[in-house]
Write an enzyme that holds these catalytic residues in place. Sequence first.
Site, PDB file in Angstrom:
ATOM      1  N   GLY A  12       4.563 -25.625 -34.889  1.00 49.96           N
ATOM      2  CA  GLY A  12       4.002 -26.973 -34.008  1.00 49.96           C
ATOM      3  C   GLY A  12       4.333 -28.478 -35.115  1.00 49.96           C
ATOM      4  O   GLY A  12       3.893 -29.224 -35.244  1.00 49.96           O
ATOM      5  N   ASN A  14       6.756 -30.660 -34.649  1.00 53.64           N
ATOM      6  CA  ASN A  14       6.376 -31.888 -33.713  1.00 53.64           C
ATOM      7  C   ASN A  14       5.336 -32.123 -33.763  1.00 53.64           C
ATOM      8  O   ASN A  14       4.905 -33.288 -33.605  1.00 53.64           O
ATOM      9  CB  ASN A  14       7.895 -31.053 -33.170  1.00 53.64           C
ATOM     10  CG  ASN A  14       8.751 -31.980 -33.130  1.00 53.64           C
ATOM     11  OD1 ASN A  14       9.995 -32.452 -33.846  1.00 53.64           O
ATOM     12  ND2 ASN A  14       9.667 -30.529 -33.482  1.00 53.64           N
ATOM     13  N   ARG A  63       7.659 -15.722 -13.678  1.00 54.01           N
ATOM     14  CA  ARG A  63       8.039 -17.308 -14.300  1.00 54.01           C
ATOM     15  C   ARG A  63       7.495 -18.435 -13.376  1.00 54.01           C
ATOM     16  O   ARG A  63       6.589 -19.412 -13.721  1.00 54.01           O
ATOM     17  CB  ARG A  63       9.483 -17.607 -13.923  1.00 54.01           C
ATOM     18  CG  ARG A  63       9.923 -18.878 -14.478  1.00 54.01           C
ATOM     19  CD  ARG A  63      11.380 -19.137 -14.753  1.00 54.01           C
ATOM     20  NE  ARG A  63      12.213 -17.752 -15.271  1.00 54.01           N
ATOM     21  CZ  ARG A  63      12.090 -18.456 -16.672  1.00 54.01           C
ATOM     22  NH1 ARG A  63      11.590 -18.431 -17.927  1.00 54.01           N
ATOM     23  NH2 ARG A  63      12.671 -17.094 -17.823  1.00 54.01           N
ATOM     24  N   HIS A 107      15.172 -31.326 -27.984  1.00 59.36           N
ATOM     25  CA  HIS A 107      16.240 -30.220 -28.214  1.00 59.36           C
ATOM     26  C   HIS A 107      16.565 -30.602 -29.119  1.00 59.36           C
ATOM     27  O   HIS A 107      17.520 -31.790 -29.494  1.00 59.36           O
ATOM     28  CB  HIS A 107      16.976 -30.565 -26.603  1.00 59.36           C
ATOM     29  CG  HIS A 107      18.243 -29.251 -27.050  1.00 59.36           C
ATOM     30  ND1 HIS A 107      17.482 -28.089 -27.401  1.00 59.36           N
ATOM     31  CD2 HIS A 107      19.429 -29.064 -27.180  1.00 59.36           C
ATOM     32  CE1 HIS A 107      18.486 -27.726 -27.426  1.00 59.36           C
ATOM     33  NE2 HIS A 107      19.557 -28.143 -27.731  1.00 59.36           N
ATOM     34  N   VAL A 142      17.800 -26.767 -17.290  1.00 56.94           N
ATOM     35  CA  VAL A 142      16.771 -26.005 -18.987  1.00 56.94           C
ATOM     36  C   VAL A 142      17.794 -27.613 -19.796  1.00 56.94           C
ATOM     37  O   VAL A 142      19.856 -27.406 -19.492  1.00 56.94           O
ATOM     38  CB  VAL A 142      17.519 -24.840 -19.157  1.00 56.94           C
ATOM     39  CG1 VAL A 142      17.141 -24.662 -20.879  1.00 56.94           C
ATOM     40  CG2 VAL A 142      16.650 -24.402 -18.552  1.00 56.94           C
TER      41      VAL A 142
END
Length: 190
Positions: A12, A14, A63, A107, A142
């Site tokens: 964490g 970020n 999922r 990313h 993704v």
Amino acid sequence: MAKIGVLISGSGTNLQSLIDDGLPIVIVLSDQPAVAGLDRAKKAGIPTVEVLRQDFKADKFDRLAFTHAVIDALKPYDLDLVVMAGFMTILSPPMFEAYQNRVINIHPSLLPKFPGAHGVRDALAAGEKVTGSTVHIATATVDDPTTILGQSRVEILEGDTEDTLTERVKAAEHELYPRVLKEYLATLNP
Ligand code: GRF
């Protein structure tokens, strides 16, 4: 006031940069128990919720059920933006239908280069001279590079390892993410 939910899976750092910058975070959701990011949220007085991957693994990982549990957990907070900050579970399409253009991800590569779970490692292995980080609108694809909101470039130095490079990429992210999120929020609530 806009309302942001942040999704995490780990340390964490970020998330911390968003907290430190005063972004209006009203909920932090983790898919892993007892991670450092949850402590960061609690210390900042931000409510947390755990929707744990391990609870959706009766046979193989479900999922879709997990995604619906995330949607349900976030619903009461009436969020303007869902911000993924090191969130390591791929969510199913209903999430992106529920929050169209309002799920943001960071990313650690210069997308469209090196999508996937090892952006830093892959850039290093490819012999790149420069890598960095990308903030983009997340979709069911993704690391979708279609809508890039901002990028930071980080030079790859002689002798860099995955750890040293990750550290510099993260330092760049901690400046990039809050800045780009504030810019994006301003376009949503002019
Ligand atoms: C960041 O490098 C981010 O780009 C990637 O996961 C990492 C999260 O790190 N998606 P942290 O949990 O914010 O420290």
